[in-house]
Design a protein around this motif. Structure first.
Motif, PDB file in Angstrom:
ATOM      1  N   LEU A   1      16.924  -6.325  67.304  1.00  0.00           N
ATOM      2  CA  LEU A   1      16.907  -4.862  67.176  1.00  0.00           C
ATOM      3  C   LEU A   1      18.043  -4.369  66.289  1.00  0.00           C
ATOM      4  O   LEU A   1      17.868  -3.423  65.503  1.00  0.00           O
ATOM      5  N   ARG A   2      19.212  -4.981  66.407  1.00  0.00           N
ATOM      6  CA  ARG A   2      20.347  -4.548  65.584  1.00  0.00           C
ATOM      7  C   ARG A   2      20.060  -4.786  64.107  1.00  0.00           C
ATOM      8  O   ARG A   2      20.330  -3.930  63.254  1.00  0.00           O
ATOM      9  N   GLN A   3      19.491  -5.920  63.785  1.00  0.00           N
ATOM     10  CA  GLN A   3      19.135  -6.198  62.394  1.00  0.00           C
ATOM     11  C   GLN A   3      18.032  -5.269  61.902  1.00  0.00           C
ATOM     12  O   GLN A   3      18.062  -4.779  60.763  1.00  0.00           O
ATOM     13  N   ALA A   4      17.042  -5.006  62.767  1.00  0.00           N
ATOM     14  CA  ALA A   4      15.956  -4.105  62.383  1.00  0.00           C
ATOM     15  C   ALA A   4      16.463  -2.689  62.145  1.00  0.00           C
ATOM     16  O   ALA A   4      16.052  -2.011  61.186  1.00  0.00           O
ATOM     17  N   LEU A   5      17.386  -2.225  62.996  1.00  0.00           N
ATOM     18  CA  LEU A   5      17.929  -0.875  62.824  1.00  0.00           C
ATOM     19  C   LEU A   5      18.774  -0.770  61.564  1.00  0.00           C
ATOM     20  O   LEU A   5      18.833   0.289  60.933  1.00  0.00           O
ATOM     21  N   THR A   6      19.437  -1.851  61.192  1.00  0.00           N
ATOM     22  CA  THR A   6      20.198  -1.838  59.945  1.00  0.00           C
ATOM     23  C   THR A   6      19.283  -1.644  58.741  1.00  0.00           C
ATOM     24  O   THR A   6      19.551  -0.837  57.840  1.00  0.00           O
ATOM     25  N   ILE A   7      18.179  -2.373  58.729  1.00  0.00           N
ATOM     26  CA  ILE A   7      17.218  -2.227  57.634  1.00  0.00           C
ATOM     27  C   ILE A   7      16.549  -0.860  57.696  1.00  0.00           C
ATOM     28  O   ILE A   7      16.280  -0.228  56.670  1.00  0.00           O
ATOM     29  N   ALA A   8      16.276  -0.369  58.909  1.00  0.00           N
ATOM     30  CA  ALA A   8      15.669   0.951  59.050  1.00  0.00           C
ATOM     31  C   ALA A   8      16.583   2.033  58.504  1.00  0.00           C
ATOM     32  O   ALA A   8      16.129   2.964  57.816  1.00  0.00           O
TER      33      ALA A   8
END
Length: 415
Positions: free
Chosen positions: A7-14
């Motif tokens: 989730l942390r990586q996904a939120l960074t890309i988001a």
């Protein structure tokens, strides 16, 4: 890899995609696109309405009757027109003409009159009249038949029909609801609302992945984080853009609704079985689910497209799929307990549309909990499948065949 790290990586890309999309001048055009399209639609509608009004101003219905019956025709016409509302299409204005002895030949000649355009012409005795009508004049012909009946009744009663003093008393339904018809209208609004928002917003996801694939950015991201995080991050980033868009226009519509007259606002108010606050929450939830489902599917399509031309070629199938889901959801709303209703609620791409309509017609909440869990399952499956398909088909990494095909036999050493 833990869920928190994913989730942390996904939120960074988001956050990266959201910032790159919103903080650009072109986003203002996207934000005001409904206003621009509405302006063009209003201009076209005004032009079409002016042409229709010009034609309607010259349209007439003609009654060839003797002078004693003309007064009865005009009185009946004035009384019947009071039944029509302003927004309803009324019959053309009435013209009465005295007979000249030619019968139907006179009626046919009136269709060539230069002062007006005859839609329908009545001739002959009132108890057995002949009504001639032109293209799109059948309704006007029916109206002339009703006028002839009223005029004949007035003639038999001595010249005019008796006037009836009607006392109209409005009655409110118990509980202030609109009944089943009001619930069905709200259900149709919910289905169309979720569909239109996703038609305009979810399709934007297709171009984002294809653009970064052509720029070789996706390979850099895939080298840094798992593709599942990339797909989820891009989906959440574009969803943030969609939330900003919906929030902006929802605020404007709410402000405009507050200045409407009370009777107009009451007529436009939604009637739902679960109550407006719960319905609003469910509507937003199903918009989110529909966006994530369609967006994840479109993300896969955009990832596999290698050029803008391929994206344009895929636009038609995407639109056909969305229209098919709308048709399935509307059919399911009309027959909620039939096979079509269950199919609309169970099929993942149409489930958010159908369940948004069900929120307006059914008060039970447990089906929505089950439907949201079902839709979240399919979102995760679409993202996982899309990431693996992209990895194997485009990045050409990973195993060439699924594991269930079996492993290749290991060569034995030579002795």
């Amino acid at each position: 890899m833990t869920l928190a790290r994913t989730l942390r990586q996904a939120l960074t890309i988001a956050r990266r995609d959201f910032t790159a999309t919103v903080f650009t001048p072109i986003f203002l055009l996207f934000l005001f696109a409904p206003l621009i399209m509405g302006s063009f639609g209003a201009i076209g509608g005004m032009g079409a309405a002016s042409v229709a009004d010009a034609r309607a101003d010259k349209a007439r219905i003609v009654a060839i009757v003797p002078p004693p019956a003309m007064r009865a025709f005009k009185e009946s016409d004035g009384r019947l027109r009071a039944v029509f509302r302003r927004d309803e299409e009324q019959p053309p204005a009435l013209v009465t003409v005295a007979p000249d002895g030619r019968g139907l030949d006179q009626a046919r000649s009136l269709f060539a009159a230069k002062d007006y355009e005859a839609s329908a012409v009545l001739a002959g005795p009132l108890d057995a009249p002949h009504v001639l009508y032109g293209p799109r004049g059948k309704r006007a012909a029916d109206y002339l038949g009703v006028l002839a009946g009223d005029a004949l009744a007035a003639a038999k009663l001595g010249g005019s029909l008796p006037r009836v003093a009607v006392v109209k008393l409005p009655v409110a339904r118990a509980g202030g609801g609109a009944g089943a018809s009001g619930y069905r209208q709200s259900a149709s609004f919910a289905v169309f609302g979720v569909f239109l928002l996703n038609l305009f917003l979810a399709s934007q996801v297709v171009g984002t992945m294809a653009e970064e694939r052509n720029n070789k950015v996706i390979e850099v991201l895939a080298a840094a984080v798992p593709l599942e995080s990339v797909f989820l991050g891009k989906l959440l980033g574009m969803f943030g853009v969609a939330i900003l868009f919906v929030g902006f226009w929802a605020t404007i519509v709410a402000k405009l609704g507050s200045v409407l007259p009370p009777d107009v606002a009451g007529a436009l108010a939604l009637q739902t079985a679960v109550g407006l606050p719960t319905f609003g929450l469910l509507f937003f939830t199903y918009f989110t689910m529909a966006y994530l489902l369609l967006g994840s599917a479109f993300l896969v399509v955009g990832a596999l497209a290698s050029s803008p031309r391929e994206i344009q070629m895929l636009s038609l199938p995407i639109s056909i799929v969305q229209m098919a889901m709308l048709g399935l959801a509307l059919a399911g709303t009309a027959h909620p307990e039939g096979a079509m209703g269950w199919a609309a609620r169970l099929f993942p791409l149409s489930s958010p549309f159908a369940m948004a309509g069900r929120a307006a017609t059914e008060a039970a909440l447990w089906p929505h909990v089950a439907a949201i869990a079902w839709q979240l399952l399919w979102v995760s499956l679409f993202i996982t499948f899309g990431a693996r398909l992209f990895r194997r088909g485009v990045l050409q990494s990973g195993s060439a065949k699924p594991r269930w095909f079996g492993r290749k036999p290991v060569a034995e050493p030579l002795t």
